[in-house]
Enzyme design. Structure first.
Site, PDB file in Angstrom:
ATOM      1  N   HIS A 110      93.420 -29.210-102.615  1.00 49.48           N
ATOM      2  CA  HIS A 110      93.195 -29.774-101.284  1.00 49.48           C
ATOM      3  C   HIS A 110      94.095 -29.052-100.287  1.00 49.48           C
ATOM      4  O   HIS A 110      95.275 -28.849-100.559  1.00 49.48           O
ATOM      5  CB  HIS A 110      93.512 -31.272-101.308  1.00 49.48           C
ATOM      6  CG  HIS A 110      93.223 -31.934 -99.993  1.00 49.48           C
ATOM      7  ND1 HIS A 110      91.930 -32.161 -99.554  1.00 49.48           N
ATOM      8  CD2 HIS A 110      94.041 -32.378 -99.018  1.00 49.48           C
ATOM      9  CE1 HIS A 110      91.976 -32.731 -98.364  1.00 49.48           C
ATOM     10  NE2 HIS A 110      93.246 -32.868 -98.011  1.00 49.48           N
ATOM     11  N   SER A 137      97.737 -28.560-102.001  1.00 49.51           N
ATOM     12  CA  SER A 137      98.174 -29.368-103.143  1.00 49.51           C
ATOM     13  C   SER A 137      97.126 -29.302-104.238  1.00 49.51           C
ATOM     14  O   SER A 137      95.927 -29.342-103.958  1.00 49.51           O
ATOM     15  CB  SER A 137      98.324 -30.842-102.736  1.00 49.51           C
ATOM     16  OG  SER A 137      99.125 -30.990-101.582  1.00 49.51           O
ATOM     17  N   ASP A 146      90.857 -37.459-102.623  1.00 50.93           N
ATOM     18  CA  ASP A 146      92.063 -36.620-102.509  1.00 50.93           C
ATOM     19  C   ASP A 146      93.324 -37.390-102.888  1.00 50.93           C
ATOM     20  O   ASP A 146      94.409 -37.185-102.328  1.00 50.93           O
ATOM     21  CB  ASP A 146      92.186 -36.022-101.097  1.00 50.93           C
ATOM     22  CG  ASP A 146      90.985 -35.166-100.746  1.00 50.93           C
ATOM     23  OD1 ASP A 146      90.472 -34.483-101.645  1.00 50.93           O
ATOM     24  OD2 ASP A 146      90.561 -35.182 -99.580  1.00 50.93           O
TER      25      ASP A 146
HETATM   26  C1  GRF Z   1      89.505 -24.869-100.026  1.00 50.66           C
HETATM   27  O1  GRF Z   1      90.217 -24.826 -98.822  1.00 50.66           O
HETATM   28  C2  GRF Z   1      89.937 -26.050-100.861  1.00 50.66           C
HETATM   29  O2  GRF Z   1      91.282 -26.379-100.693  1.00 50.66           O
HETATM   30  C3  GRF Z   1      89.064 -27.151-100.333  1.00 50.66           C
HETATM   31  O3  GRF Z   1      87.832 -26.543-100.074  1.00 50.66           O
HETATM   32  C4  GRF Z   1      88.036 -25.153 -99.801  1.00 50.66           C
HETATM   33  C5  GRF Z   1      87.160 -24.412-100.757  1.00 50.66           C
HETATM   34  O4  GRF Z   1      87.154 -23.042-100.489  1.00 50.66           O
HETATM   35  N1  GRF Z   1      88.982 -28.240-101.275  1.00 50.66           N
HETATM   36  P1  GRF Z   1      86.510 -22.026-101.514  1.00 50.66           P
HETATM   37  O5  GRF Z   1      85.058 -22.467-101.709  1.00 50.66           O
HETATM   38  O6  GRF Z   1      87.277 -22.098-102.789  1.00 50.66           O
HETATM   39  O7  GRF Z   1      86.589 -20.700-100.854  1.00 50.66           O
END
Ligand code: GRF
Length: 190
Positions: A110, A137, A146
């Site tokens: 997250h 995190s 989350d």
């Molecule tokens: C990331 O910023 C992650 O923290 C959040 O969603 C985004 C996913 O990005 N949960 P990706 O698809 O891995 O590029």
């Protein structure tokens, strides 16, 4: 490496898949990604998986109750002997039953310093609040959004000129460093 078998991991995603790419690139010897699943049939992350020769599946969730949809996913995970699940931009809330089945064996990344800023728009909220630090995190997935114990975190300073986009880009670099390490640490304990 202790000589133990690498843990069989499934990644669930809904979009871009840059964290999947980072998990693959890290070539950790604690885990092996054997399956990538999505609720979005044309998620770019699925193409990353296919290019790496990893089995994929996609189910559209429209028209299915949450528990029924998650049961489809669970079937896939079991069919591939998956031992732990990594959520990487999976934009769908999981049913309680699914979360219970994978308790202690499912993690999420997250883009905030949890417990701050659960949900969406984390970077804009951190900037608006006047925070000096943002970050990311990795946490064990529990029923709350989350929520769940944080197992790893990385901090990034917020600059006065940051926009949500510039901050997101810097946090993402840290996500890509953090997630493979945190996942490896977790699966070593399983
Ligand atoms: C990331 O910023 C992650 O923290 C959040 O969603 C985004 C996913 O990005 N949960 P990706 O698809 O891995 O590029």
């Amino acid at each position: 490496m202790s000589g133990e078998a690498r843990k069989r991991i499934a990644v669930l995603l809904s979009g871009r898949g840059s964290n999947l790419q980072a998990l693959l690139d890290a070539r950790q010897d604690a885990y092996e990604i054997v399956l990538v699943g999505s609720n979005v049939a044309d998620a770019p992350g699925l193409a990353i998986a296919r290019a790496a020769g990893i089995a994929t599946f996609a189910h559209a969730h429209q028209g299915l109750k949450r528990a029924a949809f998650d049961a489809l996913i669970d079937d896939q995970l079991r069919a591939h002997d998956v031992e732990a699940v990594a959520l990487a931009g999976y934009m769908r809330i999981l049913s309680e039953g699914f979360v219970e089945r994978w308790a202690g064996r499912m993690v999420n990344i997250h883009p905030s310093l949890l417990p701050l800023y659960k949900g969406l728009d984390t970077h804009a909220r951190a900037i608006d609040a006047g925070d000096h630090f943002a970050g990311c995190s990795v946490h064990i997935v529990t029923a709350g959004l989350d929520d769940g114990p944080v197992i790893a975190q990385a901090r990034v300073p917020i600059m006065p000129w940051d926009t949500p986009e510039t901050l997101a880009a810097r946090v993402l670099i840290e996500e890509h460093r953090l997630y493979p390490r945190a996942l490896a640490e977790l699966v070593r304990t399983l």
